[in-house]
Design a protein around this motif. Structure first.
Motif, PDB file in Angstrom:
ATOM      1  N   LYS A 193     -13.384  38.976 -11.568  1.00  0.00           N
ATOM      2  CA  LYS A 193     -12.146  38.848 -10.656  1.00  0.00           C
ATOM      3  C   LYS A 193     -11.799  40.241 -10.184  1.00  0.00           C
ATOM      4  O   LYS A 193     -11.237  40.416  -9.201  1.00  0.00           O
ATOM      5  CB  LYS A 193     -11.059  37.924 -11.448  1.00  0.00           C
ATOM      6  CG  LYS A 193      -9.854  37.552 -10.805  1.00  0.00           C
ATOM      7  CD  LYS A 193      -8.977  36.778 -11.460  1.00  0.00           C
ATOM      8  CE  LYS A 193      -7.647  36.623 -10.418  1.00  0.00           C
ATOM      9  NZ  LYS A 193      -6.777  35.776 -11.156  1.00  0.00           N
ATOM     10  N   ASN A 235     -21.924  46.038 -21.477  1.00  0.00           N
ATOM     11  CA  ASN A 235     -21.219  44.662 -20.554  1.00  0.00           C
ATOM     12  C   ASN A 235     -21.174  45.024 -19.127  1.00  0.00           C
ATOM     13  O   ASN A 235     -21.404  43.923 -18.514  1.00  0.00           O
ATOM     14  CB  ASN A 235     -19.926  44.464 -21.130  1.00  0.00           C
ATOM     15  CG  ASN A 235     -19.956  43.996 -22.602  1.00  0.00           C
ATOM     16  OD1 ASN A 235     -21.065  43.421 -23.117  1.00  0.00           O
ATOM     17  ND2 ASN A 235     -18.788  43.954 -23.303  1.00  0.00           N
ATOM     18  N   ASN A 257     -16.228  50.839 -28.604  1.00  0.00           N
ATOM     19  CA  ASN A 257     -15.823  50.405 -27.475  1.00  0.00           C
ATOM     20  C   ASN A 257     -16.443  50.882 -26.055  1.00  0.00           C
ATOM     21  O   ASN A 257     -16.694  50.095 -25.251  1.00  0.00           O
ATOM     22  CB  ASN A 257     -14.294  50.428 -27.488  1.00  0.00           C
ATOM     23  CG  ASN A 257     -13.640  49.440 -28.255  1.00  0.00           C
ATOM     24  OD1 ASN A 257     -14.170  48.434 -28.669  1.00  0.00           O
ATOM     25  ND2 ASN A 257     -12.254  49.304 -28.763  1.00  0.00           N
ATOM     26  N   GLY A 298     -10.341  48.041 -21.140  1.00  0.00           N
ATOM     27  CA  GLY A 298     -10.978  47.192 -22.450  1.00  0.00           C
ATOM     28  C   GLY A 298     -12.801  47.301 -22.286  1.00  0.00           C
ATOM     29  O   GLY A 298     -13.174  48.206 -21.525  1.00  0.00           O
ATOM     30  N   ASP A 299     -13.455  46.546 -23.147  1.00  0.00           N
ATOM     31  CA  ASP A 299     -14.742  46.669 -23.460  1.00  0.00           C
ATOM     32  C   ASP A 299     -15.497  45.792 -22.289  1.00  0.00           C
ATOM     33  O   ASP A 299     -16.637  45.663 -22.341  1.00  0.00           O
ATOM     34  CB  ASP A 299     -15.130  46.231 -24.724  1.00  0.00           C
ATOM     35  CG  ASP A 299     -14.986  44.817 -25.164  1.00  0.00           C
ATOM     36  OD1 ASP A 299     -14.672  44.114 -24.155  1.00  0.00           O
ATOM     37  OD2 ASP A 299     -15.141  44.581 -26.230  1.00  0.00           O
ATOM     38  N   MET A 300     -14.803  45.260 -21.401  1.00  0.00           N
ATOM     39  CA  MET A 300     -15.638  44.633 -20.088  1.00  0.00           C
ATOM     40  C   MET A 300     -16.323  43.236 -20.734  1.00  0.00           C
ATOM     41  O   MET A 300     -17.057  42.942 -19.950  1.00  0.00           O
ATOM     42  CB  MET A 300     -16.632  45.310 -19.443  1.00  0.00           C
ATOM     43  CG  MET A 300     -15.848  46.745 -19.031  1.00  0.00           C
ATOM     44  SD  MET A 300     -14.510  46.411 -17.864  1.00  0.00           S
ATOM     45  CE  MET A 300     -13.373  47.638 -18.477  1.00  0.00           C
ATOM     46  N   SER A 301     -15.989  42.684 -21.858  1.00  0.00           N
ATOM     47  CA  SER A 301     -16.520  41.661 -22.460  1.00  0.00           C
ATOM     48  C   SER A 301     -16.278  40.200 -22.055  1.00  0.00           C
ATOM     49  O   SER A 301     -16.972  39.186 -21.824  1.00  0.00           O
ATOM     50  CB  SER A 301     -16.573  41.667 -24.148  1.00  0.00           C
ATOM     51  OG  SER A 301     -15.035  41.369 -24.127  1.00  0.00           O
ATOM     52  N   ASP A 302     -15.279  40.068 -21.086  1.00  0.00           N
ATOM     53  CA  ASP A 302     -14.687  38.978 -20.401  1.00  0.00           C
ATOM     54  C   ASP A 302     -15.094  38.977 -18.912  1.00  0.00           C
ATOM     55  O   ASP A 302     -14.583  39.490 -18.114  1.00  0.00           O
ATOM     56  CB  ASP A 302     -13.097  38.934 -20.412  1.00  0.00           C
ATOM     57  CG  ASP A 302     -12.577  37.506 -19.752  1.00  0.00           C
ATOM     58  OD1 ASP A 302     -13.490  36.827 -19.078  1.00  0.00           O
ATOM     59  OD2 ASP A 302     -11.344  37.243 -19.932  1.00  0.00           O
ATOM     60  N   THR A 303     -16.235  38.356 -18.789  1.00  0.00           N
ATOM     61  CA  THR A 303     -17.340  38.488 -17.568  1.00  0.00           C
ATOM     62  C   THR A 303     -16.222  37.826 -16.365  1.00  0.00           C
ATOM     63  O   THR A 303     -16.020  38.486 -15.243  1.00  0.00           O
ATOM     64  CB  THR A 303     -18.551  37.714 -17.617  1.00  0.00           C
ATOM     65  OG1 THR A 303     -19.200  38.235 -18.968  1.00  0.00           O
ATOM     66  CG2 THR A 303     -19.183  37.564 -16.304  1.00  0.00           C
ATOM     67  N   LYS A 304     -15.677  36.874 -16.425  1.00  0.00           N
ATOM     68  CA  LYS A 304     -14.841  36.212 -15.387  1.00  0.00           C
ATOM     69  C   LYS A 304     -13.694  37.231 -15.073  1.00  0.00           C
ATOM     70  O   LYS A 304     -13.408  37.606 -13.938  1.00  0.00           O
ATOM     71  CB  LYS A 304     -14.185  34.905 -15.864  1.00  0.00           C
ATOM     72  CG  LYS A 304     -15.447  33.883 -15.979  1.00  0.00           C
ATOM     73  CD  LYS A 304     -14.752  32.631 -16.533  1.00  0.00           C
ATOM     74  CE  LYS A 304     -15.763  31.364 -16.276  1.00  0.00           C
ATOM     75  NZ  LYS A 304     -15.195  30.054 -16.738  1.00  0.00           N
ATOM     76  N   LYS A 305     -13.088  37.672 -16.071  1.00  0.00           N
ATOM     77  CA  LYS A 305     -11.843  38.834 -15.768  1.00  0.00           C
ATOM     78  C   LYS A 305     -12.312  40.159 -15.022  1.00  0.00           C
ATOM     79  O   LYS A 305     -11.882  40.390 -14.065  1.00  0.00           O
ATOM     80  CB  LYS A 305     -11.223  39.304 -17.074  1.00  0.00           C
ATOM     81  CG  LYS A 305     -10.120  40.025 -16.802  1.00  0.00           C
ATOM     82  CD  LYS A 305      -9.523  40.494 -18.388  1.00  0.00           C
ATOM     83  CE  LYS A 305      -8.447  41.721 -18.162  1.00  0.00           C
ATOM     84  NZ  LYS A 305      -8.001  42.083 -19.271  1.00  0.00           N
ATOM     85  N   VAL A 306     -13.485  40.599 -15.382  1.00  0.00           N
ATOM     86  CA  VAL A 306     -14.190  41.689 -14.898  1.00  0.00           C
ATOM     87  C   VAL A 306     -14.624  41.195 -13.384  1.00  0.00           C
ATOM     88  O   VAL A 306     -14.320  42.180 -12.445  1.00  0.00           O
ATOM     89  CB  VAL A 306     -15.533  42.103 -15.536  1.00  0.00           C
ATOM     90  CG1 VAL A 306     -16.275  43.478 -14.765  1.00  0.00           C
ATOM     91  CG2 VAL A 306     -15.019  42.677 -16.905  1.00  0.00           C
TER      92      VAL A 306
END
Length: 107
Positions: free
Chosen positions: A101, A40, A33, A91-99
């Protein structure tokens, strides 16, 4: 392990307001992770922020005092300290939009 960039580009509004994004990613050694989060996050920063950021990667196994000071309870953890307000993402920063934002970047 540190990776930082100090070049600052003009903001998109063209008024020369240089707001460098200051990020610290807390990881646990070379865990799956942790490595995924580093990869990511670097990809996101290089794609969307370019040189307008500094990124410090902190291994809590090597920097236990700093981890305690930041009151870290889950890892990997990204802290955006500047510009304010401070934001924390787990987390693993895999959700680009969430990161994006979370660090104040809108697409």
């Amino acid at each position: 392990m540190n990776d930082s960039s100090t070049d600052i580009e003009q903001s998109e509004d063209g008024e020369g307001e240089n707001k460098q994004i200051v990020l610290r990613l807390f990881i646990t050694g070379a865990s799956v992770n942790s490595l995924r989060a580093v990869t990511n996050l670097k990809k996101i920063c290089d794609t969307y922020i370019k040189e307008n950021y500094s990124l410090e990667i902190i291994d809590v196994y090597q920097e236990k005092g700093l981890a305690e000071k930041e009151q870290i309870i889950a890892l990997p953890l990204l802290i955006k300290s500047l510009p304010l307000p401070e934001k924390r993402l787990i987390g693993d920063m895999s959700d680009t939009k969430k990161v994006l934002k979370g660090i104040g970047i809108s697409l």
